[in-house]
Design an enzyme around this catalytic site. Sequence first.
Site, PDB file in Angstrom:
ATOM      1  N   PRO A 138       0.717  -1.242   0.069  1.00  0.00           N
ATOM      2  CA  PRO A 138       0.097  -0.012   0.059  1.00  0.00           C
ATOM      3  C   PRO A 138       0.877   1.243   0.025  1.00  0.00           C
ATOM      4  O   PRO A 138       0.342   2.354  -0.251  1.00  0.00           O
ATOM      5  CB  PRO A 138      -0.930   0.010   1.334  1.00  0.00           C
ATOM      6  CG  PRO A 138      -0.067  -1.315   2.261  1.00  0.00           C
ATOM      7  CD  PRO A 138       0.395  -2.038   0.991  1.00  0.00           C
ATOM      8  N   GLU A 160       1.826  -7.193   8.622  1.00  0.00           N
ATOM      9  CA  GLU A 160       2.118  -5.774   8.816  1.00  0.00           C
ATOM     10  C   GLU A 160       3.136  -5.001   7.843  1.00  0.00           C
ATOM     11  O   GLU A 160       3.059  -3.842   7.681  1.00  0.00           O
ATOM     12  CB  GLU A 160       2.292  -5.096  10.393  1.00  0.00           C
ATOM     13  CG  GLU A 160       1.767  -6.186  11.239  1.00  0.00           C
ATOM     14  CD  GLU A 160       0.124  -5.888  11.226  1.00  0.00           C
ATOM     15  OE1 GLU A 160      -0.505  -6.870  10.909  1.00  0.00           O
ATOM     16  OE2 GLU A 160      -0.330  -4.649  10.891  1.00  0.00           O
ATOM     17  N   ARG A 204      -3.591  -8.546 -20.011  1.00  0.00           N
ATOM     18  CA  ARG A 204      -4.519  -8.202 -21.245  1.00  0.00           C
ATOM     19  C   ARG A 204      -4.266  -7.046 -22.157  1.00  0.00           C
ATOM     20  O   ARG A 204      -4.611  -6.977 -23.217  1.00  0.00           O
ATOM     21  CB  ARG A 204      -6.066  -7.704 -20.805  1.00  0.00           C
ATOM     22  CG  ARG A 204      -6.099  -6.413 -20.173  1.00  0.00           C
ATOM     23  CD  ARG A 204      -7.287  -5.999 -19.314  1.00  0.00           C
ATOM     24  NE  ARG A 204      -8.492  -5.896 -20.314  1.00  0.00           N
ATOM     25  CZ  ARG A 204      -8.467  -4.613 -20.984  1.00  0.00           C
ATOM     26  NH1 ARG A 204      -7.360  -3.604 -21.051  1.00  0.00           N
ATOM     27  NH2 ARG A 204      -9.316  -4.360 -21.942  1.00  0.00           N
ATOM     28  N   ASP A 229     -10.518   0.356 -25.272  1.00  0.00           N
ATOM     29  CA  ASP A 229     -11.135   0.778 -23.919  1.00  0.00           C
ATOM     30  C   ASP A 229     -10.986   2.338 -24.048  1.00  0.00           C
ATOM     31  O   ASP A 229      -9.993   3.030 -24.062  1.00  0.00           O
ATOM     32  CB  ASP A 229     -10.157   0.312 -23.037  1.00  0.00           C
ATOM     33  CG  ASP A 229      -9.748  -1.078 -22.988  1.00  0.00           C
ATOM     34  OD1 ASP A 229     -10.567  -1.937 -23.687  1.00  0.00           O
ATOM     35  OD2 ASP A 229      -9.014  -1.657 -22.379  1.00  0.00           O
TER      36      ASP A 229
HETATM   37 CL1  6GU Z   1      -0.410  -3.720  -2.934  1.00  0.00          CL
HETATM   38  N1  6GU Z   1      -0.982  -4.446  -0.655  1.00  0.00           N
HETATM   39  C1  6GU Z   1      -2.070  -4.059   0.526  1.00  0.00           C
HETATM   40  N2  6GU Z   1      -1.832  -5.044   1.655  1.00  0.00           N
HETATM   41  N3  6GU Z   1      -3.081  -3.468   0.589  1.00  0.00           N
HETATM   42  C2  6GU Z   1      -3.153  -2.631  -0.485  1.00  0.00           C
HETATM   43  C3  6GU Z   1      -2.495  -2.733  -1.507  1.00  0.00           C
HETATM   44  C4  6GU Z   1      -1.266  -3.644  -1.903  1.00  0.00           C
HETATM   45  N4  6GU Z   1      -2.771  -2.016  -2.634  1.00  0.00           N
HETATM   46  C5  6GU Z   1      -3.813  -1.375  -1.975  1.00  0.00           C
HETATM   47  N5  6GU Z   1      -4.025  -1.774  -0.834  1.00  0.00           N
END
Ligand code: 6GU
Length: 245
Positions: free
Chosen positions: A88, A115, A152, A167
């Site tokens: 994230p 984590e 794709r 698209d």
């Molecule tokens: Cl790549 N990993 C995690 N754990 N949560 C996320 C993500 C990735 N992308 C958005 N939320």
Amino acid sequence: MIFDILTLFPEMFLSPLEGSIIGKAREACKVTINLFNIRDYAEGKHRVTDDYPFGGGKGMIMKPEPIIRGVEALQANKPTARVILMTPQGTPLRQEMVKRLAQHARLIIICGRYEGVDERVRAVVDEEISIGDYVLTGGELAALVLVDAVARMIPGVLGDEEASEDDSFSKGLLEYPHYTRPREFAGRRVPEVLISGDHQAIEQWRRAETLRRTWERRPDLISRARLSDEDQRILEKLNGTSGTD
Ligand code: 6GU
């Protein structure tokens, strides 16, 4: 194109990558997807892959050695791969990135869990990718999203009928509304222009609907898109401003 996926949960990938377009592309050898269990690169009787965070705190951290050993084992193979960490904290995935990644012959995708991963894993990572501003329990679902989106774009994966250049999102805008039979359903009729047989009128209607939808739902995309003078005129009619400022 080859996708090598390093994960603690390889079974999460099986059915999503078997069906439909990706499954057919694999059968036709347009894409190869290999799954590797990070645990197989861990040492000791218990093959431990996570540990407590130094400095304290909640949750477990993925140890660096198994992941790095896995990446190094895979990098011994050809062709050389771009190494991606799903986290994230990464750059939010966008269609332009998807197109760029589809130019690589091979990607190694590391799925983080718990984590997080030990910071030293980043020494072997070329790029960190997130799929949006929300938290998943691990990188596996994000990796599936990435593989689907990249695969794709590979020539021959989509049939002519679903060509990826068509698209509207690949042009940075949302799609116009689609209709199929019946012409009338629950008292709601298909827009007359679509059954008019006037192809130019249909194209104009679709472009205007694409712009209207994008303006209403994703004005952020309007500011990024390259728009023609005609597009600008349509947008001005829609809201009485230029739409790009
Ligand atoms: Cl790549 N990993 C995690 N754990 N949560 C996320 C993500 C990735 N992308 C958005 N939320």
